[in-house]
Design a protein around this motif. Structure first.
Motif, PDB file in Angstrom:
ATOM      1  N   ASN A 170      44.050  55.055  33.791  1.00 40.47           N
ATOM      2  CA  ASN A 170      44.591  54.500  34.554  1.00 40.47           C
ATOM      3  C   ASN A 170      43.859  52.697  34.523  1.00 40.47           C
ATOM      4  O   ASN A 170      42.848  52.362  34.086  1.00 40.47           O
ATOM      5  CB  ASN A 170      44.108  54.594  35.988  1.00 40.47           C
ATOM      6  N   ALA A 171      45.174  51.805  34.558  1.00 36.80           N
ATOM      7  CA  ALA A 171      44.738  50.392  35.110  1.00 36.80           C
ATOM      8  C   ALA A 171      44.396  49.402  35.994  1.00 36.80           C
ATOM      9  O   ALA A 171      45.416  49.902  37.041  1.00 36.80           O
ATOM     10  CB  ALA A 171      45.771  49.756  33.789  1.00 36.80           C
ATOM     11  N   LEU A 172      43.732  48.412  36.320  1.00 37.69           N
ATOM     12  CA  LEU A 172      43.478  47.862  37.565  1.00 37.69           C
ATOM     13  C   LEU A 172      44.124  46.433  36.627  1.00 37.69           C
ATOM     14  O   LEU A 172      42.732  46.332  35.805  1.00 37.69           O
ATOM     15  CB  LEU A 172      42.267  48.146  38.288  1.00 37.69           C
ATOM     16  N   LEU A 173      44.899  45.632  37.103  1.00 36.09           N
ATOM     17  CA  LEU A 173      45.071  44.664  36.814  1.00 36.09           C
ATOM     18  C   LEU A 173      44.414  43.395  38.172  1.00 36.09           C
ATOM     19  O   LEU A 173      44.447  43.080  39.112  1.00 36.09           O
ATOM     20  CB  LEU A 173      46.148  44.240  36.913  1.00 36.09           C
ATOM     21  N   PHE A 174      43.412  43.158  37.624  1.00 37.73           N
ATOM     22  CA  PHE A 174      41.986  42.267  38.548  1.00 37.73           C
ATOM     23  C   PHE A 174      42.051  40.611  38.871  1.00 37.73           C
ATOM     24  O   PHE A 174      41.956  39.887  37.445  1.00 37.73           O
ATOM     25  CB  PHE A 174      41.535  42.467  38.642  1.00 37.73           C
ATOM     26  N   CYS A 175      43.084  40.419  39.864  1.00 39.98           N
ATOM     27  CA  CYS A 175      43.514  38.609  39.504  1.00 39.98           C
ATOM     28  C   CYS A 175      42.697  38.056  40.189  1.00 39.98           C
ATOM     29  O   CYS A 175      42.201  38.597  41.039  1.00 39.98           O
ATOM     30  CB  CYS A 175      44.983  38.966  40.086  1.00 39.98           C
ATOM     31  N   SER A 176      41.780  37.147  39.692  1.00 37.34           N
ATOM     32  CA  SER A 176      41.081  36.656  40.005  1.00 37.34           C
ATOM     33  C   SER A 176      41.318  35.256  41.173  1.00 37.34           C
ATOM     34  O   SER A 176      40.721  35.099  41.784  1.00 37.34           O
ATOM     35  CB  SER A 176      39.853  35.531  38.557  1.00 37.34           C
ATOM     36  N   GLY A 177      42.442  35.154  41.208  1.00 35.37           N
ATOM     37  CA  GLY A 177      42.679  34.343  42.341  1.00 35.37           C
ATOM     38  C   GLY A 177      41.578  32.417  42.500  1.00 35.37           C
ATOM     39  O   GLY A 177      41.455  32.377  40.942  1.00 35.37           O
ATOM     40  N   TRP A 178      42.105  31.923  43.102  1.00 39.70           N
ATOM     41  CA  TRP A 178      41.266  30.728  43.864  1.00 39.70           C
ATOM     42  C   TRP A 178      40.210  30.742  44.824  1.00 39.70           C
ATOM     43  O   TRP A 178      40.514  30.816  45.994  1.00 39.70           O
ATOM     44  CB  TRP A 178      42.630  29.071  43.538  1.00 39.70           C
ATOM     45  N   LYS A 179      39.202  30.692  44.945  1.00 40.48           N
ATOM     46  CA  LYS A 179      37.595  30.812  45.692  1.00 40.48           C
ATOM     47  C   LYS A 179      38.711  31.926  46.426  1.00 40.48           C
ATOM     48  O   LYS A 179      38.377  31.713  48.163  1.00 40.48           O
ATOM     49  CB  LYS A 179      38.179  29.322  46.269  1.00 40.48           C
ATOM     50  N   GLY A 180      39.148  33.070  46.772  1.00 44.18           N
ATOM     51  CA  GLY A 180      39.570  34.421  47.395  1.00 44.18           C
ATOM     52  C   GLY A 180      40.527  34.549  47.600  1.00 44.18           C
ATOM     53  O   GLY A 180      41.462  35.551  47.561  1.00 44.18           O
TER      54      GLY A 180
END
Lengths: 237, 237
Positions: free
Chosen positions: A137-147
């Motif tokens: 399975n895949a999890l796409l993990f967005c880093s964002g900006w300071k949370g």
């Protein structure tokens, strides 16, 4: 059928179970775009650090050191977070230690996954192909900006989801949302992102050239993958 | 120009500054829909509790007690989280103590705001009118599901943003995203939400009637507002 899910921020990753999943870390502006560019241009490995001083200490061990905070290069570092810094002949075959505001934190929060790979618009089709050919399975993990949630990372995740929906079942509302957003952007990424907080922030730093490059799909056919704490070319791993 | 921003989850609220802002708590399925319904039907006040036992203890003080966990009514409570439970003649003029999985937590995390009001599709135009007529910036706070982002709350927030964009400047990527999502849903909320995690969860509980009602805009012209720990009718406050 395998499932694919999207996490919109490092502050939400504890709500996801990473075990037996391939995590794709996405920080379009600009960490994962830089890592992709570096690996594509022949850098041997990139070691991510959350902490600035740990990263700086790698200089003495023969690493090039890359440091970015709040969008700018940190004093005393070899370079910052512009993909164009990673295209240099002198870096071929070399090792880089990197720390950035968001992307390296997300990479370090991905430990526990079956595999951690690096995604960006620059290598999006290669990431899609890799996920298709694995069994996890895949999890796409967005880093964002300071949370906080970043639109450009969400759109990149949505584009991956959209390309994989024949082989993966979408899991969770953020996955539906990311896919709907990339459909709404309708291939007009740059105009859709006008007004987004990160693009506004980077405009002030006068790096429109970086932004335009980072939003261009499929410049490189590489998948950086984390092996023993270092990001290396999947093809060479 | 005033600003409007969207927070997608109680797990992200610490990234927002609440001071001098009006916070609109949104938990479409179903806490804020229930609170709106109750106030519209003449309930005097609703006191939110995060903790189940604190809420249960209010029974001895003459309150009706409403308790929901994981979508179902908690044993020993007068009712759960269906808006139809709050339309009864016997509740007119009475006080209710309520605890739910997500909505009451979000309300209690809103303390520190200039004002806390309750938003749902059921009273969306009244919320829009209220925000227009105040001088403060607005923060639309989506309750989500156990920390995760919920599509229906995001869509409700997006609809409020969309109605206010002449008077408010959008602040942050989640605000842009929420507005783009409601535009993508294009007034076909129910079909857009098919497959969303919460709707799937509630289908299993056989409460499609609740879902349909909670997604119907403008059933009530009330704005519940938090005064001294109790949610009351703004018109009567």
């Amino acid at each position: 059928m395998r499932s694919i899910e999207v996490c919109l921020s490092p502050e939400l990753i504890h709500l996801h179970d990473l075990s037996e999943k391939i995590v794709v870390v996405i920080d379009v502006l600009r960490a994962t775009s830089c890592i992709t560019t570096a690996i594509a241009h022949g850098v041997e490995s990139i070691t991510p650090f959350s902490n600035l001083e740990d990263c700086r200490a790698m200089k003495a061990k023969g690493y090039f050191i890359a440091g970015e905070r709040n969008g700018a290069t940190v004093e005393g570092f070899d370079f910052g977070n512009s993909p164009f810094s990673y295209m240099k002949e002198e870096l071929v075959g070399e090792k880089i230690a990197i720390t950035t505001t968001n992307g390296t934190t997300a990479i370090n929060k991905s430990l526990g996954a079956s595999d951690v790979i690096i995604g960006s618009f620059l290598n999006i089709q290669s990431v899609v192909n890799y996920l298709k050919n694995q069994e996890h399975n895949a999890l796409l993990f967005c880093s964002g900006w300071k949370g906080r949630v970043s639109l450009e990372d969400t759109l990149c995740a949505g584009s991956i989801v959209s390309s994989l929906k024949d082989s993966f079942q979408t899991d969770g509302d953020t996955t539906i949302a990311a896919e709907a957003l990339i459909a709404a952007a309708n291939n007009h990424l740059v105009s859709f992102l006008q007004g987004s907080s990160h693009v506004e922030r980077l405009k002030k730093l006068d790096i429109q050239k970086d932004v335009d490059f980072c939003l261009t799909p499929n410049q490189y056919d590489v998948v950086p993958i984390l092996k023993a704490g270092e990001l290396v070319d999947l093809g060479a791993a």
